[in-house]
Design a protein around this motif. Sequence first.
Motif, short mmCIF file in Angstrom:
data_model
loop_
_atom_site.label_atom_id
_atom_site.label_comp_id
_atom_site.label_asym_id
_atom_site.label_seq_id
_atom_site.Cartn_x
_atom_site.Cartn_y
_atom_site.Cartn_z
N TYR A 123 0.79 -1.23 0.00
CA TYR A 123 0.00 0.00 0.00
C TYR A 123 0.83 1.29 0.00
O TYR A 123 0.40 2.28 -0.57
CB TYR A 123 -0.98 -0.01 1.18
N CYS A 124 1.98 1.28 0.63
CA CYS A 124 2.80 2.50 0.65
C CYS A 124 3.70 2.58 -0.59
O CYS A 124 3.85 3.64 -1.18
CB CYS A 124 3.65 2.56 1.91
N ALA A 125 4.30 1.44 -0.97
CA ALA A 125 5.12 1.42 -2.19
C ALA A 125 4.27 1.16 -3.42
O ALA A 125 4.76 1.22 -4.54
CB ALA A 125 6.22 0.37 -2.07
N ASP A 126 2.99 0.83 -3.21
CA ASP A 126 2.01 0.64 -4.29
C ASP A 126 2.43 -0.44 -5.28
O ASP A 126 2.31 -0.28 -6.48
CB ASP A 126 1.74 1.97 -5.00
N LEU A 127 2.92 -1.56 -4.74
CA LEU A 127 3.31 -2.68 -5.59
C LEU A 127 2.15 -3.67 -5.71
O LEU A 127 1.40 -3.87 -4.76
CB LEU A 127 4.51 -3.42 -5.00
N PRO A 128 2.01 -4.31 -6.86
CA PRO A 128 0.99 -5.35 -6.98
C PRO A 128 1.33 -6.55 -6.10
O PRO A 128 2.50 -6.78 -5.76
CB PRO A 128 1.00 -5.71 -8.46
N ALA A 129 0.32 -7.34 -5.77
CA ALA A 129 0.52 -8.48 -4.87
C ALA A 129 1.56 -9.45 -5.42
O ALA A 129 2.33 -10.04 -4.66
CB ALA A 129 -0.80 -9.20 -4.63
N ALA A 130 1.62 -9.61 -6.73
CA ALA A 130 2.60 -10.53 -7.33
C ALA A 130 4.03 -10.08 -7.05
O ALA A 130 4.89 -10.91 -6.72
CB ALA A 130 2.36 -10.64 -8.83
N GLN A 131 4.30 -8.79 -7.16
CA GLN A 131 5.65 -8.29 -6.89
C GLN A 131 5.98 -8.38 -5.41
O GLN A 131 7.10 -8.70 -5.04
CB GLN A 131 5.81 -6.86 -7.38
N VAL A 132 5.01 -8.09 -4.56
CA VAL A 132 5.23 -8.20 -3.11
C VAL A 132 5.53 -9.65 -2.76
O VAL A 132 6.42 -9.93 -1.95
CB VAL A 132 4.02 -7.66 -2.32
#
Length: 166
Positions: A123-132
Amino acid sequence: MRAADDADFREFARVRSLALRRTAYLLCGDWHLAEDLVQVTLIKLYRAWPKITRRGPVDNYARQVLLRCWLDEQRRPWRRRERRDGVVPDRPASVAETGISGPLLRALAEVPPKQRAAVVLRYCADLPAAQVAQVLRCSEGTVRSQAARGLERLRGVLEHSAERSA
């Protein structure tokens, strides 16, 4: 290291170090420690730079190294013994630097490390779930559940602090 690789690394460090520092601060809540974490991350990246760049984009790998450095720092026993109350920082954290309010930063500090990492990256770095999931080395389902639990914990902490101040 070849001169071209060295120049590529310097450019990467120049462009990405502020974003890495912001992410590190959101993870640890301490600007000095965040700078140390970014420095250690960049050292580790520099050592393996030619091999890393052959694989493709470096951003996810850099976040993964940063996260591992932070988790390693959390495991150090002397960190648990260190008293952090009563110490005045060199300069106050500015909301403009992080984009997050003070109460939310304090609440984020009370979220367990893995949940905090999922919330910060998602949510803060706004990465998609796949990248996280790549960064955390887990499944997307685990990312979603850790993020949901982290958000639930954040809400609880914020509600509790609002009740105390009312």
